[in-house]
Design an enzyme around this catalytic site. Structure first.
Site, PDB file in Angstrom:
ATOM      1  N   SER A   1      43.920  30.675  44.549  1.00  0.00           N
ATOM      2  CA  SER A   1      44.041  32.141  44.499  1.00  0.00           C
ATOM      3  C   SER A   1      42.763  32.930  44.336  1.00  0.00           C
ATOM      4  CB  SER A   1      44.999  32.553  43.393  1.00  0.00           C
ATOM      5  OG  SER A   1      46.305  32.411  43.854  1.00  0.00           O
TER       6      SER A   1
ATOM      7  N   SER B   1      46.630  34.596  45.379  1.00  0.00           N
ATOM      8  CA  SER B   1      47.259  35.726  44.728  1.00  0.00           C
ATOM      9  C   SER B   1      46.284  36.801  44.257  1.00  0.00           C
ATOM     10  CB  SER B   1      48.064  35.238  43.527  1.00  0.00           C
ATOM     11  OG  SER B   1      47.208  34.671  42.548  1.00  0.00           O
TER      12      SER B   1
ATOM     13  N   LYS C   1      41.754  41.311  37.676  1.00  0.00           N
ATOM     14  CA  LYS C   1      43.097  40.964  38.147  1.00  0.00           C
ATOM     15  C   LYS C   1      44.093  41.369  37.059  1.00  0.00           C
ATOM     16  CE  LYS C   1      45.601  36.973  40.097  1.00  0.00           C
ATOM     17  NZ  LYS C   1      45.467  35.573  40.554  1.00  0.00           N
TER      18      LYS C   1
END
Ligand code: GLN
Length: 490
Positions: free
Chosen positions: A180, A156, A81
């Site tokens: 997330s 996310s 990420k």
């Protein structure tokens, strides 16, 4: 075989590497090709450096040739990420304000991955500073759900989940502040685990809400999630909230199929809430399956659940407003080219106005408001008290059950733009995942079926530091169903 390597799990690739039937360079080449053929549609990546990944793979192959393999992860690509610090690599948090930022150091998870010989593979898209549930708040682009390109991948960590779902990487790391990791895993038909708060060091994770954030694995099966969790867990003196507690071998624990009597809690507040939810059928079927395997189910109550979303959005925005104060146009990022600031305050204003997106601004304003002197007691302090109540709900429940099962998300992946005009509707989509962050407990999402061709996740919540138990429970379902081997047509 080379062109099929991208479909293989990290565990399978690890075995192939140890037996010498494949090289890490071949694995990375197959992923580079896969990304080349699908990522123009999935758009999971913010950036990747194929040359650097191939060099890491070559170094791994050289180690192995000398009999110096660093273990199960050596030579296995791990997607990251874009909020994790990797020395000399971009770290954008999908924000314009960090567009040109390059990390000067490796975060602890990254150091651990390097020490295990993993190939760091690309920077994955996310909602800006991890604020959102769809990647639509990304400052770069929206990622697509690999099962239906018109839909969101969740967020996310949408890039991390979509890349694993689309077989562009076998495993990836995400971060979970209010869901997330679990929610995008559920939307993309993959496994996502939020560890207990303190299990994994946050050093080198760009902070959103420090008392809630945790880094965790996203994978196509439970064994791979356990493999990655083994590598990143453990106490770290750089993070004073990391916890000094033994790290079991999660892979071994997850594979343990010896007899054990499990009691699972079904929280009535969640099930009432979800009774007409579009994602409930596969979850109820999964519960029936567990019953057929001798699991005992018990109705439980988590009475403060209704306050969780409000509590979260006060605490998370308060912490975010403070954490994001460092992005001031002076450190981390360049100033606007046409900058005409009068003084330093003006520098802050202009840089932040240009660099932050709408949702980030909304949260900084909200967070500053709930912390301001006249409102602190009414909002922030009250929210902290509610947080304690939510945490004790779980403590009470875990006195009589080993784990809790719920849906991961109220709906399967929605169409892009569905919540564009209504941020509150988006906030409510985290209703089942947020309480675990407030309580600090671990949560796992595993694929449990489809609704109209879209994957749905089952959430399994565990006692603090009992990731091994929820992985083991999840494995019982996974072993009897084929979801881990199903890939979207791309
Ligand atoms: N969707 C939640 C939010 O917008 C959770 C985000 C996260 O876990 N990073 O805050």
């Amino acid at each position: 075989m080379g062109d099929e390597l991208h479909f293989k799990s990290a565990g399978e690739l690890s075995d192939l590497l140890s037996s010498g039937s494949v090289s890490s360079v071949e694995i990375v080449q197959s992923l580079v090709e896969r990304v080349g053929s699908v990522d123009d549609r999935v758009k999971a990546f913010n950036s990747f450096d194929a040359e650097d990944a191939l060099a890491q793979a070559q170094a791994s192959d050289d180690r192995r040739a000398k009999g110096e393999s660093l273990g199960e992860l050596d030579g296995i690509p791990v997607g990251l990420k874009d909020n994790l610090a990797v020395k000399d690599q971009p770290l954008t948090c999908s924000s314009k304000i960090l567009e040109s930022f390059v990390s000067p150091y490796d975060g602890t998870c990254i150091q651990k991955l390097k020490a295990n010989g993993a190939v760091l593979w690309g920077r994955l898209n996310m909602d800006e500073f991890a604020m959102g549930s769809s990647t639509e708040n990304s400052g770069t682009h929206t990622t697509s759900n690999p099962w239906d390109l018109e839909r969101i991948p969740g967020g996310s960590s949408g890039g991390s989940a979509a890349a694993v779902g689309a077989c562009e990487t076998p495993i990836s790391l995400g971060s979970d502040t209010g869901g997330s990791i679990r929610q995008p895993a559920s939307h993309c038909g993959v496994v996502g685990l939020k560890p207990t708060y303190g299990r994994v060091s946050r050093y080198g994770l760009a902070a959103f809400a420090s008392s809630l954030d945790q880094i965790g694995p996203i994978a196509r099966n439970i064994d791979d999630a356990a493999l990655l969790l083994n590598a990143i867990s453990g106490y770290d003196p750089h993070d004073s909230t990391s916890y000094n507690i033994d790290v079991p071998d999660f892979r071994k624990a997850a594979a343990d199929d010896s007899d054990r009597k499990w009691t699972i809690g079904l929280p009535k507040e969640y099930l009432e809430e979800s009774s007409d939810s579009a994602a409930i059928k596969p979850v109820l079927d999964a519960i029936e399956f567990y019953k057929s395997q001798g699991f005992e189910f018990k109705d439980i109550s988590l009475p403060h659940t209704e306050y969780a979303v409000a509590t979260y959005y006060i605490i998370a925005t308060a912490e975010a407003s403070s954490n994001l104060a460092r992005y001031d146009g002076i450190r981390y990022t360049k100033r606007a080219d046409d900058f005409d600031g009068k003084d330093s305050i003006d520098v802050y204003h202009q840089s932040r106005a240009l660099g932050f997106g709408e949702e980030v601004k909304r949260r900084v304003i909200l967070g500053t408001y709930v912390l301001s002197s006249g409102y602190y007691d009414a909002y922030y302090l009250k929210a902290q008290k509610c947080r304690t109540l939510i945490r004790s709900d779980f403590e009470n429940a875990f006195e009589s059950v080993d784990a809790i099962m719920t849906p991961t998300s109220p709906t399967p992946a929605t169409l892009k733009g569905a919540h564009a005009e209504d941020p509150l509707a988006m906030y409510l989509s985290d209703i089942y995942t947020i309480p675990a962050n407030l309580a600090g407990i671990p949560g796992l999402s595993i694929p449990c079926g489809y609704v109209d061709g879209l994957p749905v996740g089952l959430q399994i919540l565990g006692k603090p530091f009992k990731e091994d138990e929820i992985l083991r429970v999840g494995r019982v379902f996974e072993a009897a169903h084929g979801y881990k081997d199903e890939h979207p047509e791309l």
